[in-house]
Design a protein around this motif. Structure first.
Motif, PDB file in Angstrom:
ATOM      1  N   VAL A 199     107.891  26.985  26.093  1.00 14.28           N
ATOM      2  CA  VAL A 199     106.734  27.213  26.728  1.00 14.28           C
ATOM      3  C   VAL A 199     107.194  27.298  28.000  1.00 14.28           C
ATOM      4  O   VAL A 199     107.323  26.662  28.272  1.00 14.28           O
ATOM      5  CB  VAL A 199     105.411  25.793  26.094  1.00 14.28           C
ATOM      6  CG1 VAL A 199     104.486  26.755  27.473  1.00 14.28           C
ATOM      7  CG2 VAL A 199     105.078  25.659  24.833  1.00 14.28           C
ATOM      8  N   LYS A 200     106.924  29.172  27.923  1.00 16.02           N
ATOM      9  CA  LYS A 200     107.118  29.389  29.755  1.00 16.02           C
ATOM     10  C   LYS A 200     106.299  30.715  29.756  1.00 16.02           C
ATOM     11  O   LYS A 200     105.539  31.498  29.355  1.00 16.02           O
ATOM     12  CB  LYS A 200     108.674  30.347  29.489  1.00 16.02           C
ATOM     13  CG  LYS A 200     108.810  30.567  31.028  1.00 16.02           C
ATOM     14  CD  LYS A 200     110.608  30.816  30.350  1.00 16.02           C
ATOM     15  CE  LYS A 200     110.814  30.984  31.942  1.00 16.02           C
ATOM     16  NZ  LYS A 200     112.114  32.065  31.865  1.00 16.02           N
ATOM     17  N   TYR A 201     105.711  30.594  30.965  1.00 17.03           N
ATOM     18  CA  TYR A 201     104.761  31.511  30.913  1.00 17.03           C
ATOM     19  C   TYR A 201     106.241  32.539  32.964  1.00 17.03           C
ATOM     20  O   TYR A 201     106.524  32.209  33.344  1.00 17.03           O
ATOM     21  CB  TYR A 201     103.703  31.012  32.098  1.00 17.03           C
ATOM     22  CG  TYR A 201     102.931  30.031  31.389  1.00 17.03           C
ATOM     23  CD1 TYR A 201     102.214  30.491  30.719  1.00 17.03           C
ATOM     24  CD2 TYR A 201     103.409  28.462  31.246  1.00 17.03           C
ATOM     25  CE1 TYR A 201     100.986  29.512  29.728  1.00 17.03           C
ATOM     26  CE2 TYR A 201     102.342  27.979  30.309  1.00 17.03           C
ATOM     27  CZ  TYR A 201     101.349  28.268  29.717  1.00 17.03           C
ATOM     28  OH  TYR A 201     100.709  27.547  28.455  1.00 17.03           O
ATOM     29  N   LEU A 202     105.382  33.738  32.318  1.00 18.06           N
ATOM     30  CA  LEU A 202     105.571  34.959  33.507  1.00 18.06           C
ATOM     31  C   LEU A 202     104.646  35.205  33.756  1.00 18.06           C
ATOM     32  O   LEU A 202     103.509  35.922  34.064  1.00 18.06           O
ATOM     33  CB  LEU A 202     106.350  35.741  32.766  1.00 18.06           C
ATOM     34  CG  LEU A 202     107.742  35.131  31.522  1.00 18.06           C
ATOM     35  CD1 LEU A 202     108.705  36.452  30.173  1.00 18.06           C
ATOM     36  CD2 LEU A 202     108.843  34.635  32.108  1.00 18.06           C
ATOM     37  N   GLU A 203     105.357  35.411  35.154  1.00 22.01           N
ATOM     38  CA  GLU A 203     104.707  36.162  36.610  1.00 22.01           C
ATOM     39  C   GLU A 203     104.201  38.129  35.938  1.00 22.01           C
ATOM     40  O   GLU A 203     104.665  38.832  35.124  1.00 22.01           O
ATOM     41  CB  GLU A 203     104.199  35.881  37.847  1.00 22.01           C
ATOM     42  CG  GLU A 203     103.666  36.209  38.642  1.00 22.01           C
ATOM     43  CD  GLU A 203     104.477  36.317  40.170  1.00 22.01           C
ATOM     44  OE1 GLU A 203     103.347  35.988  41.319  1.00 22.01           O
ATOM     45  OE2 GLU A 203     105.345  36.232  40.582  1.00 22.01           O
ATOM     46  N   HIS A 204     102.746  38.218  36.145  1.00 22.36           N
ATOM     47  CA  HIS A 204     102.680  40.057  35.632  1.00 22.36           C
ATOM     48  C   HIS A 204     103.403  40.531  37.466  1.00 22.36           C
ATOM     49  O   HIS A 204     102.861  40.101  37.939  1.00 22.36           O
ATOM     50  CB  HIS A 204     101.219  40.151  35.258  1.00 22.36           C
ATOM     51  CG  HIS A 204     100.499  41.349  34.613  1.00 22.36           C
ATOM     52  ND1 HIS A 204     101.086  42.284  35.456  1.00 22.36           N
ATOM     53  CD2 HIS A 204     100.327  41.969  33.604  1.00 22.36           C
ATOM     54  CE1 HIS A 204     100.725  44.078  35.061  1.00 22.36           C
ATOM     55  NE2 HIS A 204     100.324  43.590  33.177  1.00 22.36           N
ATOM     56  N   PRO A 205     103.684  41.705  36.379  1.00 24.92           N
ATOM     57  CA  PRO A 205     104.551  42.132  37.948  1.00 24.92           C
ATOM     58  C   PRO A 205     103.426  42.986  39.368  1.00 24.92           C
ATOM     59  O   PRO A 205     103.526  42.580  40.083  1.00 24.92           O
ATOM     60  CB  PRO A 205     105.278  43.316  37.023  1.00 24.92           C
ATOM     61  CG  PRO A 205     105.190  43.959  36.218  1.00 24.92           C
ATOM     62  CD  PRO A 205     104.544  42.443  35.159  1.00 24.92           C
ATOM     63  N   ASN A 206     102.470  43.261  38.137  1.00 27.02           N
ATOM     64  CA  ASN A 206     101.084  44.068  39.808  1.00 27.02           C
ATOM     65  C   ASN A 206      99.678  43.436  38.598  1.00 27.02           C
ATOM     66  O   ASN A 206      99.223  44.290  40.001  1.00 27.02           O
ATOM     67  CB  ASN A 206     101.467  46.093  39.067  1.00 27.02           C
ATOM     68  CG  ASN A 206     101.316  46.554  37.672  1.00 27.02           C
ATOM     69  OD1 ASN A 206     100.651  45.058  36.833  1.00 27.02           O
ATOM     70  ND2 ASN A 206     102.784  47.505  37.528  1.00 27.02           N
ATOM     71  N   ASN A 207      99.664  42.671  38.042  1.00 23.14           N
ATOM     72  CA  ASN A 207      98.091  42.755  37.470  1.00 23.14           C
ATOM     73  C   ASN A 207      98.221  41.252  38.383  1.00 23.14           C
ATOM     74  O   ASN A 207      98.653  40.352  37.115  1.00 23.14           O
ATOM     75  CB  ASN A 207      98.173  42.887  36.553  1.00 23.14           C
ATOM     76  CG  ASN A 207      95.970  43.066  36.378  1.00 23.14           C
ATOM     77  OD1 ASN A 207      95.501  42.036  36.590  1.00 23.14           O
ATOM     78  ND2 ASN A 207      95.994  43.804  35.057  1.00 23.14           N
ATOM     79  N   ASN A 208      97.530  40.258  39.273  1.00 24.53           N
ATOM     80  CA  ASN A 208      97.037  39.029  39.276  1.00 24.53           C
ATOM     81  C   ASN A 208      96.228  38.243  38.295  1.00 24.53           C
ATOM     82  O   ASN A 208      96.029  36.830  38.403  1.00 24.53           O
ATOM     83  CB  ASN A 208      97.268  38.606  40.259  1.00 24.53           C
ATOM     84  CG  ASN A 208      95.621  39.372  41.349  1.00 24.53           C
ATOM     85  OD1 ASN A 208      95.041  39.338  40.314  1.00 24.53           O
ATOM     86  ND2 ASN A 208      95.799  38.876  42.861  1.00 24.53           N
ATOM     87  N   LYS A 209      95.532  39.320  37.662  1.00 24.55           N
ATOM     88  CA  LYS A 209      94.437  38.857  36.357  1.00 24.55           C
ATOM     89  C   LYS A 209      95.276  38.095  35.348  1.00 24.55           C
ATOM     90  O   LYS A 209      94.468  38.260  34.139  1.00 24.55           O
ATOM     91  CB  LYS A 209      93.101  39.545  36.591  1.00 24.55           C
ATOM     92  CG  LYS A 209      92.239  39.301  37.610  1.00 24.55           C
ATOM     93  CD  LYS A 209      91.746  39.957  37.798  1.00 24.55           C
ATOM     94  CE  LYS A 209      90.506  39.945  39.663  1.00 24.55           C
ATOM     95  NZ  LYS A 209      89.800  39.000  39.379  1.00 24.55           N
ATOM     96  N   ARG A 210      96.609  38.497  35.275  1.00 24.94           N
ATOM     97  CA  ARG A 210      97.012  39.677  33.979  1.00 24.94           C
ATOM     98  C   ARG A 210      98.627  37.746  34.613  1.00 24.94           C
ATOM     99  O   ARG A 210      99.282  37.843  35.293  1.00 24.94           O
ATOM    100  CB  ARG A 210      97.732  40.310  33.311  1.00 24.94           C
ATOM    101  CG  ARG A 210      96.335  40.903  32.601  1.00 24.94           C
ATOM    102  CD  ARG A 210      96.535  41.987  32.301  1.00 24.94           C
ATOM    103  NE  ARG A 210      95.404  42.243  31.773  1.00 24.94           N
ATOM    104  CZ  ARG A 210      95.468  43.867  30.537  1.00 24.94           C
ATOM    105  NH1 ARG A 210      96.426  44.659  30.757  1.00 24.94           N
ATOM    106  NH2 ARG A 210      94.450  43.907  29.831  1.00 24.94           N
TER     107      ARG A 210
END
Ligand SMILES: *[C@@H]1O[C@H](CO)[C@@H](O)[C@H](O)[C@H]1NC(C)=O
Ligand SMILES: *[C@@H]1O[C@H](CO)[C@@H](O)[C@H](O)[C@H]1NC(C)=O
Length: 309
Positions: A199-210
């Motif tokens: 289980v891993k989470y990745l940051e969205h490159p240009n949308n902080n609501k995703r």
């Protein structure tokens, strides 16, 4: 002695010739004669009247008149060759040899008494059936549903019934003007970005609501709930900072707060104070209470103990 009756007949011939000045010299003559009696009566008895007769001839010069055509008048017209759109019609024109009619041996008119001519007829335009424009390029409703490991993307394209637009009662285009499709996207392998069974989470490159959540080797796009944003530090959606309304924006820190005090006077109202937190004012100003003012030493006090209040 017997009275003899004298009947005297006097005849005279008068030839009057009347010329038509415009006639050709070949013109013939036509004459008519006319007898005329003159009766002269005596004194006593009508029987003594004498009859005098004169003959008068009048001659006319009669010239041949060549016939001449009248103007053409339309005497018929065929139906239009087309029920819609440009067509041809044939119309018949007739003329008569009456302008003038030939007379006295004159020539009759030469040529045909009827002729035809084609005229354009265009009763109404033909119906134009509608035709589709080209499809537009495919456009995305939203981004790919995965960062890697194969996601889906919904696309749409449209076309318009304007090539040509239906007109004059022609049929509309048939078929849909909007088309959807779903295509695979980001089919590349996630590799280390999303190891299997982790289980891993990745940051969205240009949308902080995703953010992306790894699921079986696929980095799936996720949305934070409303009013939250993704925090990679917390690996969670956190409440986004609600901007403070302008009238509650704290004044810049003053000496009171920065000296480690817990309360500081309201610089615009000596009966109120602010709470301090970490050297800054927080929240709204509090009133001290009836007849009280805030003592700069850090507490509510009688007004008379507070200078200039
Ligand atoms: C007149 O003369 C005609 C013949 O010449 C004769 O018959 C007639 O009786 C006369 N009339 C009169 C009124 O004299
Ligand atoms: C296409 O997709 C959109 C959005 O999902 C939907 O509103 C629309 O009804 C679809 N249209 C057709 C023709 O499938």
């Amino acid at each position: 002695m017997k009275l003899s009756i004298h009947l005297v007949l006097v005849c005279c011939l008068v030839v009057a010739v009347k010329f038509d000045e415009t006639s050709a010299s070949t013109c013939s003559y036509s004459c008519y004669t006319q007898q005329k009696y003159t009766i002269t009566c005596g004194w006593l008895n009508w029987s003594r009247c004498s009859k005098y007769r004169s003959v008068l001839s009048t001659c006319y010069k009669i010239c041949p008149v060549n016939g001449g055509w009248s103007d053409y008048v339309e005497t018929g017209r065929t139906a239009c060759s087309a029920t819609c759109g440009p067509g041809i019609q044939v119309r018949t024109l007739s003329r008569t040899c009456t302008n003038p009619s030939p007379a006295h041996g004159g020539l009759t008119c030469q040529g045909d008494s009827t002729t035809t001519e084609e005229v354009d007829c265009n009763t109404r335009p033909c119906p134009v059936n509608g035709g589709w424009s080209d499809w537009s390029e495919w456009e995305e409703y939203d981004e790919c549903s995965a960062l890697c490991g194969t996601g889906e993307m919904d696309q749409w394209r449209s076309r318009t019934c304007n090539n040509p637009a239906p007109d004059f009662g022609g049929a509309d285009c048939s078929g849909v003007s909007l088309e959807n499709r779903t295509i695979d996207c980001n089919t590349d392998d996630c590799g280390d970005r999303c190891p299997l069974n982790v289980v891993k989470y990745l940051e969205h490159p240009n949308n902080n609501k995703r953010f992306y959540q790894c699921d079986n080797g696929v980095a799936k796009l996720q949305n934070c709930p409303p009013t939250t944003i993704w925090s990679q530090a917390d690996l969670n959606c956190v409440s986004e900072n609600v901007p403070i309304p302008p009238e509650h924006v704290p004044a810049p820190p003053d000496d009171e707060c920065s000296n480690g005090k817990h309360l500081t006077p309201d610089p615009t109202d000596c009966t109120k104070f602010y709470k301090c937190d970490s050297g800054r004012r927080v929240g709204e100003a509090f009133p001290c209470g009836p007849n009280l003012a805030f003592n700069p030493n850090g507490y509510c006090d009688h007004k008379y103990n507070v200078p200039n209040c």
